[in-house]
Structures are given as C-alpha cells and as structure tokens.
Design an enzyme around this catalytic site. Sequence first.
Site, PDB file in Angstrom:
ATOM      1  N   ARG A  69      11.283  -4.967   2.312  1.00 26.12           N
ATOM      2  CA  ARG A  69       9.923  -4.785   1.791  1.00 26.12           C
ATOM      3  C   ARG A  69       9.491  -3.334   1.959  1.00 26.12           C
ATOM      4  O   ARG A  69       8.846  -2.762   1.081  1.00 26.12           O
ATOM      5  CB  ARG A  69       8.967  -5.743   2.502  1.00 26.12           C
ATOM      6  N   GLU A  88      -4.996 -14.341  -1.279  1.00 29.30           N
ATOM      7  CA  GLU A  88      -4.522 -14.416   0.110  1.00 29.30           C
ATOM      8  C   GLU A  88      -5.698 -14.100   1.020  1.00 29.30           C
ATOM      9  O   GLU A  88      -6.809 -13.912   0.545  1.00 29.30           O
ATOM     10  CB  GLU A  88      -3.378 -13.419   0.325  1.00 29.30           C
ATOM     11  N   LYS A 105       2.867  -2.633   0.774  1.00 24.86           N
ATOM     12  CA  LYS A 105       2.183  -2.663   2.074  1.00 24.86           C
ATOM     13  C   LYS A 105       1.816  -1.225   2.440  1.00 24.86           C
ATOM     14  O   LYS A 105       2.457  -0.576   3.260  1.00 24.86           O
ATOM     15  CB  LYS A 105       3.085  -3.315   3.129  1.00 24.86           C
ATOM     16  N   ARG A 138       3.998  16.779  -3.764  1.00 24.13           N
ATOM     17  CA  ARG A 138       5.091  17.760  -3.674  1.00 24.13           C
ATOM     18  C   ARG A 138       4.842  18.784  -2.570  1.00 24.13           C
ATOM     19  O   ARG A 138       5.750  19.459  -2.122  1.00 24.13           O
ATOM     20  CB  ARG A 138       5.261  18.490  -5.017  1.00 24.13           C
TER      21      ARG A 138
HETATM   22  N1  PXG Z   1      -1.163 -10.622   3.396  1.00 27.23           N
HETATM   23  C1  PXG Z   1      -1.613  -9.457   3.873  1.00 27.23           C
HETATM   24  C2  PXG Z   1      -2.635  -8.716   3.096  1.00 27.23           C
HETATM   25  C3  PXG Z   1      -1.100  -8.940   5.066  1.00 27.23           C
HETATM   26  O1  PXG Z   1      -1.548  -7.774   5.540  1.00 27.23           O
HETATM   27  C4  PXG Z   1       0.303 -10.897   5.268  1.00 27.23           C
HETATM   28  C5  PXG Z   1      -0.231 -11.342   4.059  1.00 27.23           C
HETATM   29  C6  PXG Z   1       1.361 -11.708   5.931  1.00 27.23           C
HETATM   30  O2  PXG Z   1       2.626 -11.098   5.772  1.00 27.23           O
HETATM   31  P1  PXG Z   1       3.777 -11.265   6.847  1.00 27.23           P
HETATM   32  O3  PXG Z   1       4.911 -10.518   6.284  1.00 27.23           O
HETATM   33  O4  PXG Z   1       3.256 -10.675   8.133  1.00 27.23           O
HETATM   34  O5  PXG Z   1       4.041 -12.713   6.985  1.00 27.23           O
HETATM   35  C7  PXG Z   1      -0.124  -9.663   5.778  1.00 27.23           C
HETATM   36  C8  PXG Z   1       0.429  -9.077   7.037  1.00 27.23           C
HETATM   37  C9  PXG Z   1      -3.243  -8.079  11.943  1.00 27.23           C
HETATM   38  C10 PXG Z   1      -2.359  -7.610  10.849  1.00 27.23           C
HETATM   39  O6  PXG Z   1      -3.539  -7.302  12.845  1.00 27.23           O
HETATM   40  C11 PXG Z   1      -1.837  -8.511   9.942  1.00 27.23           C
HETATM   41  C12 PXG Z   1      -1.024  -8.074   8.890  1.00 27.23           C
HETATM   42  C13 PXG Z   1      -0.776  -6.746   8.751  1.00 27.23           C
HETATM   43  C14 PXG Z   1      -1.302  -5.854   9.663  1.00 27.23           C
HETATM   44  C15 PXG Z   1      -2.088  -6.272  10.733  1.00 27.23           C
HETATM   45  O7  PXG Z   1      -3.654  -9.258  11.917  1.00 27.23           O
HETATM   46  N2  PXG Z   1      -0.578  -9.056   8.053  1.00 27.23           N
END
Ligand code: PXG
Length: 298
Positions: A50, A183, A150, A103
């Site tokens: 990812r 989400e 991300k 750049r």
């Molecule tokens: N959607 C979003 C927008 C996220 O940021 C997820 C889904 C779940 O993805 P994963 O790969 O973790 O199953 C995320 C990820 C926190 C925190 O402190 C949570 C995320 C990222 C950064 C911080 O709760 N979640």
Amino acid sequence: MKIYVDGEFYEKDEAKVSVFDHGVLYGDGIFEGIRAYNGRVFRLGEHLKRLEESAQAIFLTLPIPLRKIEEALLETVRQNGLRDAYIRLVVTRGVGDLGLDMRKCKKNAGLIIIADKIELYPESYYEKGLDIITSSIRQRGTDQLAPNIKSLNYLANILARAEATRAGAQEAILLNQQGYVSECSGDNIFYVYEGRIYTPPVYAGILEGVTRSAIIDIVREKMNGQVIEKLSTLFELYRADEVFLTGTGAEVIAGVKIDGHVIGSGSAGPITRKLVALFREYARLTGTLIYEEAKASK
Ligand code: PXG
C-alpha cells in the site's frame, strides 16, 4: 525510545525533521500504521505494498527500496525491544523550498519509523461497543485525491473525529459525494443484516484497510462465509443487526449506536464477537517474525 530517521536511530527528543520538509509545509507525503503482535508484524507485505502504491500515485520515489524499508522497520522494533507494537512509517517529500514545486525537494524523501507500545481502546469498549455519528464532512471523491492514498493530509479525518468527540461519540462515518457510506475517520465499516455481512466497496471511496482485507479472508476461511461488498446507505446501517469497525488501531470493534439509533441489542453482537476472537487469534499466529531469522510466509 529509539526512532529511525533517514538511516539513523535517535532518542525521542533528538528525532527531528526540517521545517522545510514538504511533509511539514504541505502534508506532502504518505504513511502507514502497522501493528506487531506476539513478535510478528501483522500483514507487513500488504502495508508495504500500500505504501508503494501510495508513493506511485503521488510521484514519490521511496528513499530506499521496499526491501530495505522492511529491514529498517524490523530493526526499529528490535531496537525498542518490543513484541507487541504500533509502528508508524512515514515517508515525506523531503526538504525543499517554500514553493509547491516538488522538484525543489532535491534530497531523497525523508523516512521516519516509530515503534511504540500499543494504545488500545479499553477492553470494556469491545463489550460495550462504540457510539458513532455521521460527520458533516464528506469523503473526497475518487476523482479527487483518491481515498486509497494514505497521504499525510489527514485533516478531513481529524475534523470528523473531533466532530464525534464533541458529540460524545467515539467515531464518525464519512458519506461519499453521492451520499453513500464510505468509511470512518480511522476505520473501515461493516454491518450484519439477516445473517449476511456487508461492507462498502472500494469504489465507494475508502482506504483499502489491511484489517478489512484480513476480515474478508477470515470470514471466508474460518467462517465459511462471504463478505458482500455493496454500496450502502445510512438506513442500511440504522436497521442492521450488528455494525463493526476494522482498523489497525481498533482491530475489530462493535458500533452500537449510530446517530442515536441503537443497533441490534445495543452491545457487541455474536458475529462481531466471533470476529474479534478470530482476528486476535489470527494476528497472534501469523505475520513476519521480528526476532527470528526465518520469516513466516504471511
Ligand atoms: N480508513 C482510514 C481513513 C484509515 O485511516 C483505516 C480505514 C483502516 O485501515 P487499516 O489498514 O489500518 O486496517 C484507516 C487506518 C488512529 C489511526 O490513531 C488510525 C488509522 C490511521 C492512523 C491513525 O486511530 N487508521
């Protein structure tokens, strides 16, 4: 605590980035949040994939090859002597000038790896479940900055989470530009209705969560079932028998109230509880070994 910055380890107070780093100036960069359980990094290959895809989408060349990033990540966990950890991997555009032009970021991109003890929701939340609201902030469209990336731009998510907090809730749902459920601010969302498990599809505009795909696999492999990816409305959540969220931080956790509507029995339902248990077992037993030489396959 030992923090990795651009190839060196620093103590927490010494770990710093330049004020000219475009990660700081513009949120120009990407990140991953990763967990280690029981001496194994959970689905590391998926997180790195990812990361690589996010980098590709924003024309960011990773400062070192993915294989070396994996080594640096494992070494960071070792340096901190952790077996259970929350690992934050950040790649910034690097040091540039005050303009937008990428750049100008001559030096290689910045690479930061932090491995810390895990912060979980208190165990009582896994019984009680979360109170969730719908945010006034909409998920950006897939034709805008793709929600799959991300990126270090997390303001929409942060503001949505703050909206939940102000309402006395723990999480917030973002509807997409068409009004369908996408989400939550930091989690993917699932629901159970008449015995079937549903989740919004990738094209609803979501981050393709690593935990989400683990749950899809667990339902198939351990429950002999299937998760149905389907565009979903708030109405479908309100009438659901169970709602649960998935994310690296929260793992699998029930949502028991949505915009004031009580979901199912008002506490974590049977399928959610089963998935919490199956996920925890799976996470303990799979993943990349941190301390042993041999690497587990997954
Ligand atoms: N959607 C979003 C927008 C996220 O940021 C997820 C889904 C779940 O993805 P994963 O790969 O973790 O199953 C995320 C990820 C926190 C925190 O402190 C949570 C995320 C990222 C950064 C911080 O709760 N979640």
